[in-house]
Motif scaffolding. Sequence first.
Motif, PDB file in Angstrom:
ATOM      1  N   ALA A  74       0.768  -1.119  -0.101  1.00 13.99           N
ATOM      2  CA  ALA A  74       0.119   0.074   0.009  1.00 13.99           C
ATOM      3  C   ALA A  74       0.865   1.162  -0.015  1.00 13.99           C
ATOM      4  O   ALA A  74       0.566   2.358  -0.596  1.00 13.99           O
ATOM      5  CB  ALA A  74      -0.949   0.106   1.328  1.00 13.99           C
ATOM      6  N   ILE A  79      -3.498   0.843  -4.168  1.00 14.19           N
ATOM      7  CA  ILE A  79      -4.556   0.891  -3.218  1.00 14.19           C
ATOM      8  C   ILE A  79      -5.643  -0.119  -3.809  1.00 14.19           C
ATOM      9  O   ILE A  79      -6.098   0.108  -4.981  1.00 14.19           O
ATOM     10  CB  ILE A  79      -5.242   2.284  -2.924  1.00 14.19           C
ATOM     11  CG1 ILE A  79      -4.262   3.000  -2.286  1.00 14.19           C
ATOM     12  CG2 ILE A  79      -6.387   2.128  -2.405  1.00 14.19           C
ATOM     13  CD1 ILE A  79      -4.117   2.656  -0.705  1.00 14.19           C
ATOM     14  N   ARG A  80      -6.198  -1.050  -2.996  1.00 17.74           N
ATOM     15  CA  ARG A  80      -7.341  -1.839  -3.636  1.00 17.74           C
ATOM     16  C   ARG A  80      -8.566  -1.593  -2.861  1.00 17.74           C
ATOM     17  O   ARG A  80      -8.531  -1.125  -1.597  1.00 17.74           O
ATOM     18  CB  ARG A  80      -6.888  -3.069  -3.351  1.00 17.74           C
ATOM     19  CG  ARG A  80      -6.587  -3.928  -1.843  1.00 17.74           C
ATOM     20  CD  ARG A  80      -6.622  -5.114  -1.795  1.00 17.74           C
ATOM     21  NE  ARG A  80      -7.887  -5.855  -2.159  1.00 17.74           N
ATOM     22  CZ  ARG A  80      -7.986  -7.085  -2.219  1.00 17.74           C
ATOM     23  NH1 ARG A  80      -6.707  -8.128  -1.804  1.00 17.74           N
ATOM     24  NH2 ARG A  80      -8.890  -7.850  -2.727  1.00 17.74           N
ATOM     25  N   PHE A  82     -12.311  -4.005  -2.197  1.00 17.23           N
ATOM     26  CA  PHE A  82     -12.938  -5.524  -1.845  1.00 17.23           C
ATOM     27  C   PHE A  82     -13.984  -5.952  -2.407  1.00 17.23           C
ATOM     28  O   PHE A  82     -15.053  -4.997  -2.751  1.00 17.23           O
ATOM     29  CB  PHE A  82     -12.847  -5.763  -0.258  1.00 17.23           C
ATOM     30  CG  PHE A  82     -11.395  -5.739   0.326  1.00 17.23           C
ATOM     31  CD1 PHE A  82     -10.597  -6.703   0.384  1.00 17.23           C
ATOM     32  CD2 PHE A  82     -10.836  -4.504   0.774  1.00 17.23           C
ATOM     33  CE1 PHE A  82      -9.213  -6.502   0.983  1.00 17.23           C
ATOM     34  CE2 PHE A  82      -9.502  -4.307   1.178  1.00 17.23           C
ATOM     35  CZ  PHE A  82      -8.864  -5.533   1.216  1.00 17.23           C
TER      36      PHE A  82
END
Lengths: 249, 311
Positions: A74, A79-80, A82
């Motif tokens: 990160a 950045i992810r 969900f």
Amino acid sequence: MLEVRDLKKYFSGIKAVDNVCIDVRKNEIVGLIGPNGAGKTTLFNAVTGFTPTTGGKVAFEGFDITALKAHEVARKGIIRTFQTPWGFPRMTLLENMLVFLKGTDAGFWSALMRSKKVNTITADTKDKIIRVLETLALDKKRHDWVQDLSAGELKLMEIARALMAEPKIFLMDEPAAGINPAMQGTLIQLIRDLRMEGGTFLVVDHNLKFICDICDRIYVMSDGRLLCEGPPDRVVCDKSVIECYIGNN
Amino acid sequence: MTGLSIFLIGVLSLGAIYAILCLALNLEAGIDGLWDLGLVSFFGVGAYTYTLLTCEPAGAGQHYLLGLGLPMWLGVLAAGAMGALIACLIGLPSLRLRKEYFLITTLAFAQVLQQIYANELWLTNGVAGIYGLPQPLKDYVSPSFHTYAIFTMLLIAVAVAYFLVQRLTLSPFGRRLKALRENENLAMTAGINPFSYHLCSYAAAGFLSGIAGSFYVWYNTLVVPGQFSANITFFVWTAVIIGGLGNNRGALLGGFLFMLINDLLRFLQVSSEMALVLTSLKTSLIGMILILILRLKPTGLCGERKEIIDL
């Protein structure tokens, strides 16, 4: 920018991801589609350090990030979001966003010795937060606890939160799921605007129309392997893709 | 000064010491989500550190280390520092564990430390403990006001502890601790390193508990291993849950309230046989009060509140 080479992730003999190679170039919107169980989310987890890989390599901006932990990935600017939206339930929406705010001095000693700066949100940041909240129609919910938000609002909050981090690349796992059609249009526009500002995206979604509307290229996965890759108009006409989605009858 | 007021001030002084422990526990458990069952470790280490640094060298028939006769304020700071150091040493292996395993490991460490106090005669004078320890301000305040003076100092310490913990809680640091409490995996996607944040809050709790340990020596004028059993940890947990986990005011309230409930039973005008029964039922009574509060107000008397940030 993001290079995935021969990535493997096996779960006791089950090949969830098998020799997958993906490239995402700077300022590109790349889609990743496939039927349920194709390995898309596992690939996301492996790339973002949530699950150790069985083999292969992940590189970001030339650095090998294969063995990095999730928080280290990160910090590199990845950045992810969900598939099932996650939040910090007993924190307000605004607090959720501020946790991700880039450039925050969140050190222990800074907090204890508190210079004025530590708790001050700059005017620019305030404008940015307000703009994001208004764009995503979350303005009235800013002081609500996240546990009280609907599933659709949670999805939007994930995007709002990711924007606070000013990532170099967004990895979005089904961003359009659970969002009403009107808001999907806003989301598409937002992603396009962010790309104009230099944003890069890797997007997983089941909604083919949504993916085709925004992506420059699409990768298709099935049974842990890459099926094909190319621009949206070519991929949706690909025989193997049609077979894998709706069968060969 | 009547006997009743002296007794009441004594109870409130103990309440103040518990309030500091409650604030420490609230920081690590209420804000950071660390389920620590070894809080008494830092409390005990603080008490012994303070004693060994500030008391006179061991006399005939006694065995303990140091006895440097250092000034009390130095002893208090050293007690806090040693509490933080022990927290770091315990935290290094245990903070990498998952919630339930962390809980058991901290409980085990607390038991080990109590055994050390009891069995390492050369260090702590063993189960006999160290007695007759001086209290601060004894030479400056008349005996009739000394209890008040100690109480005032403890209140100041509580105010400082509250100020510091509140400052940490409302800062971006505190926000990140809450994020870790709520969802550690998600917090990691914000670039938060769980281990380093947990270690900071754990060490801060160790510091405050260590200082509370030195105040406990002021209050009792002795240290014996029996004072640092796991009961203390469970009492502090009870107090924080009654007050409201995640709310620093609740933790303060819980600390004082617990002590009042615990000791005010003595005021009941009952027969000596009944008094005996009540004493043995005291813990059960506190348990029942805890259950009642959890039934009627599950978040405690002052549950966690929303942090409203103005833009």
